[in-house]
Design a protein around this motif. Structure first.
Motif, short mmCIF file in Angstrom:
data_model
loop_
_atom_site.label_atom_id
_atom_site.label_comp_id
_atom_site.label_asym_id
_atom_site.label_seq_id
_atom_site.Cartn_x
_atom_site.Cartn_y
_atom_site.Cartn_z
N LEU A 74 21.04 3.18 -16.66
CA LEU A 74 21.83 2.77 -15.50
C LEU A 74 21.28 1.50 -14.84
CD1 LEU A 74 22.43 6.28 -13.89
CD2 LEU A 74 24.15 4.82 -14.98
N ARG A 75 20.31 0.87 -15.53
CA ARG A 75 19.68 -0.38 -15.06
C ARG A 75 18.91 -0.18 -13.75
NH1 ARG A 75 24.46 -1.80 -17.48
NH2 ARG A 75 24.30 -3.36 -19.16
N HIS A 76 18.26 0.98 -13.63
CA HIS A 76 17.37 1.26 -12.51
C HIS A 76 15.96 1.46 -13.05
CE1 HIS A 76 20.69 1.71 -9.73
NE2 HIS A 76 21.22 2.68 -10.45
N PRO A 77 14.95 1.28 -12.21
CA PRO A 77 13.60 1.63 -12.64
C PRO A 77 13.50 3.13 -12.89
CG PRO A 77 13.57 0.29 -10.64
CD PRO A 77 14.99 0.71 -10.86
N ALA A 78 12.54 3.53 -13.69
CA ALA A 78 12.32 4.96 -13.90
C ALA A 78 12.01 5.65 -12.57
CB ALA A 78 11.18 5.18 -14.89
N ASP A 79 11.34 4.94 -11.69
CA ASP A 79 11.02 5.47 -10.36
C ASP A 79 11.11 4.32 -9.37
OD1 ASP A 79 10.03 6.68 -8.07
OD2 ASP A 79 8.45 7.77 -9.12
N ALA A 80 12.13 4.34 -8.51
CA ALA A 80 12.36 3.24 -7.56
C ALA A 80 11.89 3.58 -6.15
CB ALA A 80 13.85 2.90 -7.54
N ARG A 81 11.08 4.62 -6.02
CA ARG A 81 10.65 5.03 -4.69
C ARG A 81 9.57 4.10 -4.13
NH1 ARG A 81 9.38 11.23 -6.01
NH2 ARG A 81 8.56 10.17 -7.86
N SER A 82 9.49 4.07 -2.80
CA SER A 82 8.46 3.32 -2.09
C SER A 82 7.82 4.25 -1.06
CB SER A 82 9.08 2.11 -1.39
OG SER A 82 8.13 1.46 -0.57
N TYR A 83 6.54 4.03 -0.79
CA TYR A 83 5.84 4.95 0.11
C TYR A 83 5.25 4.26 1.34
CZ TYR A 83 6.38 8.05 -3.84
OH TYR A 83 6.92 8.80 -4.85
N LEU A 104 2.30 -3.21 -3.34
CA LEU A 104 2.42 -2.73 -1.97
C LEU A 104 2.86 -3.87 -1.05
CD1 LEU A 104 -0.89 -0.66 -1.78
CD2 LEU A 104 1.40 0.18 -2.33
N LEU A 105 3.53 -3.52 0.02
CA LEU A 105 3.88 -4.51 1.04
C LEU A 105 2.62 -5.07 1.67
CD1 LEU A 105 6.77 -2.52 2.79
CD2 LEU A 105 7.01 -4.35 1.11
N ARG A 137 -2.68 5.80 -4.49
CA ARG A 137 -2.82 4.42 -4.02
C ARG A 137 -1.58 3.96 -3.26
NH1 ARG A 137 -5.59 3.91 -9.09
NH2 ARG A 137 -7.79 3.37 -8.77
N ALA A 138 -0.42 4.41 -3.70
CA ALA A 138 0.83 4.01 -3.03
C ALA A 138 0.89 4.55 -1.61
CB ALA A 138 2.03 4.50 -3.83
N VAL A 139 0.40 5.77 -1.40
CA VAL A 139 0.44 6.38 -0.07
C VAL A 139 -0.64 5.80 0.84
CG1 VAL A 139 0.06 8.55 1.18
CG2 VAL A 139 1.53 8.52 -0.85
N GLU A 140 -1.74 5.33 0.26
CA GLU A 140 -2.84 4.83 1.09
C GLU A 140 -2.49 3.52 1.81
OE1 GLU A 140 -7.01 6.59 -0.48
OE2 GLU A 140 -6.28 4.79 -1.52
N GLY A 141 -1.56 2.74 1.27
CA GLY A 141 -1.15 1.51 1.95
C GLY A 141 -1.93 0.29 1.51
N PRO A 142 -1.49 -0.91 1.94
CA PRO A 142 -2.09 -2.16 1.45
C PRO A 142 -3.56 -2.31 1.83
CG PRO A 142 -0.59 -2.58 3.28
CD PRO A 142 -0.39 -1.15 2.88
N ASN A 143 -3.97 -1.78 2.96
CA ASN A 143 -5.35 -1.92 3.42
C ASN A 143 -6.01 -0.55 3.62
OD1 ASN A 143 -5.33 -4.88 3.71
ND2 ASN A 143 -3.82 -4.46 5.33
N ARG A 144 -5.54 0.41 2.85
CA ARG A 144 -6.04 1.79 2.96
C ARG A 144 -5.98 2.27 4.42
NH1 ARG A 144 -11.36 3.33 0.06
NH2 ARG A 144 -10.25 5.30 -0.29
N GLU A 145 -4.81 2.05 5.03
CA GLU A 145 -4.61 2.52 6.40
C GLU A 145 -4.73 4.03 6.48
OE1 GLU A 145 -2.48 -1.45 6.20
OE2 GLU A 145 -2.78 0.27 4.88
N VAL A 146 -4.37 4.70 5.39
CA VAL A 146 -4.54 6.15 5.27
C VAL A 146 -5.35 6.39 3.98
CG1 VAL A 146 -3.38 8.36 4.93
CG2 VAL A 146 -2.39 6.65 6.47
N VAL A 147 -6.45 7.10 4.10
CA VAL A 147 -7.31 7.34 2.94
C VAL A 147 -7.10 8.77 2.44
CG1 VAL A 147 -9.69 7.48 2.11
CG2 VAL A 147 -9.03 5.68 3.73
#
Length: 394
Positions: A305-314, A127-128, A340-350
């Motif tokens: 195609l030399r991409h990740p299986a899933d290159a999305r970010s949330y 996560l960022l 966990r990806a949607v919750e953010g680095p500090n669980r800004e959204v739970v």
């Protein structure tokens, strides 16, 4: 392709419409501006109330909304005819009426990402360190063909040049960045960009906002339960050109259907992220389709195609939910690793609950089936850890 429609079908005025191609079907019901959701959302006052509250119009101001229904439009045949949500009464046996099972609030599974056994998958996404900066620059009311209304929010951000969207069901869900006052703007400016309370009508002069805070006494209070949220990534092929390689269009329809149900008192948000092809873009996605025709599955094609299986970010989804004032949500997804990806680095959204996504076609209540989409779903289960239980009835 979905099943063909009949050669003719009665239109809104009772007359038979012309024959349509097999992948089109006439809309099943004309837009009804007097539908329960529409009237309740508009929060209209009667003509006897004072006209000083400019956030609410007299009934005559909405006369243009009561014009005769337009001729039936066409939509893909696999689009559920009750999207967004409608209510079909079913007798409960004791003289009362309730919605059918598919028209009731979906059940969720409690989750807790703070513990390993919390039902949030096995992955620990990178996560960022801080959330992106997002700003809602305009909001507009969207009346739908089934009478339900929603509010479309358009966001800009500081990490890409794309305009991401939040589709909001419920007047109590508001954007902090949109409502914030801007230097030198007039009341007309505020209403034009959507920073107003109540409903717009000809002749309205005040936004109903003061220093970024709603001032109208008729504002709908926020419910105590967390809203239903769907984080949906753009899919041009599945949503616009009727592709049977995926079920993205059906899942978008189902999310809107659930959030617009009369039984849903918490509102809902569809975060629509512009990350086509699991983040690889439309051009690369079409190349992946060709590789799938050559024998690869969706994951293998991306890797070739030399991409990740899933290159999305949330991170943008998290920031948008925070801007919409949602510290806790119920997430509509079959992917436990997305929590966990949607919750953010500090669980800004739970995420309090994970609500399974079960489109109508999985229940045998419409939709479409194809060899390609069956393979697509199988890959999700076997290689991406998704929980797809077609037998689950919520």
């Amino acid at each position: 392709m979905p099943a063909s429609t009949p050669p003719t079908q009665a239109g809104a005025d009772g007359a038979a419409t012309a024959s349509l191609p097999s992948f089109y079907s006439p809309r099943t019901a004309a837009a009804d501006t007097n539908a329960p959701n529409e009237v309740s959302n508009l929060s209209l006052q009667n003509d006897t109330q004072p006209q000083t509250n400019t956030s609410q119009p007299p009934k005559s101001a909405l006369a243009h909304l009561a014009e005769p229904a337009l001729p039936s439009l066409v939509s893909p045949a696999f689009t559920p005819p009750v999207t967004p949500g409608t209510f079909t009464p079913v007798s409960s046996g004791d003289g009362t009426q309730e919605g059918s099972p598919r028209e009731r609030e979906p059940r969720g599974v409690p989750v807790d990402s703070s513990v390993d056994s919390g039902g949030c998958g096995t992955k620990r996404p990178r996560l960022l360190e801080t959330l992106p900066h997002v700003e809602c620059i305009v909001r507009a009311r969207i009346p739908t063909v089934n009478g339900t209304q929603m509010f479309l929010h358009l966001y800009t951000n500081n990490v890409d040049n794309k305009e991401h969207l939040a589709i909001v069901f419920g007047e109590h869900i508001r954007s902090k960045s949109l409502d914030a006052p801007r230097p030198g703007e007039t009341e007309r400016d505020r209403m034009t960009r959507g920073a107003y309370t109540g409903v717009l009508f000809p002749g309205r002069t005040e936004s109903g906002m003061l220093a970024g805070t709603p001032t109208s006494s008729t504002e709908v209070p926020a419910p105590t339960q967390a809203p239903l949220v769907r984080v949906h990534s753009e899919c041009y092929t599945g949503e616009t050109v009727w592709s049977a390689r995926c079920d993205c269009g059906e899942q978008l329809d189902e999310a809107a259907r659930l959030m617009a149900l009369p039984s849903n008192k918490t509102g809902g948000i569809i975060i629509y992220l512009r990350q086509e092809g699991r983040g690889i873009g439309l051009g690369e996605k079409l190349k992946a389709y060709n590789l799938q025709d050559l024998g690869s599955d969706t994951v293998e094609a991306n890797l070739l195609l030399r991409h990740p299986a899933d290159a999305r970010s949330y991170g943008l989804a998290t920031a948008m939910l925070a801007d919409l004032g949602q510290p806790a949500i119920r997430l509509l997804t079959n992917n436990p690793d997305k929590i966990r990806a949607v919750e953010g680095p500090n669980r800004e959204v739970v995420v309090k609950e994970r609500v399974p996504m079960v489109p109508l076609s999985w229940r045998g209540e419409g939709g479409f089936r194809s060899r390609e989409v069956d393979g697509y779903l199988s890959t999700k289960i076997q290689k991406m850890g998704h929980l797809l239980d077609s037998g689950t009835l919520l």
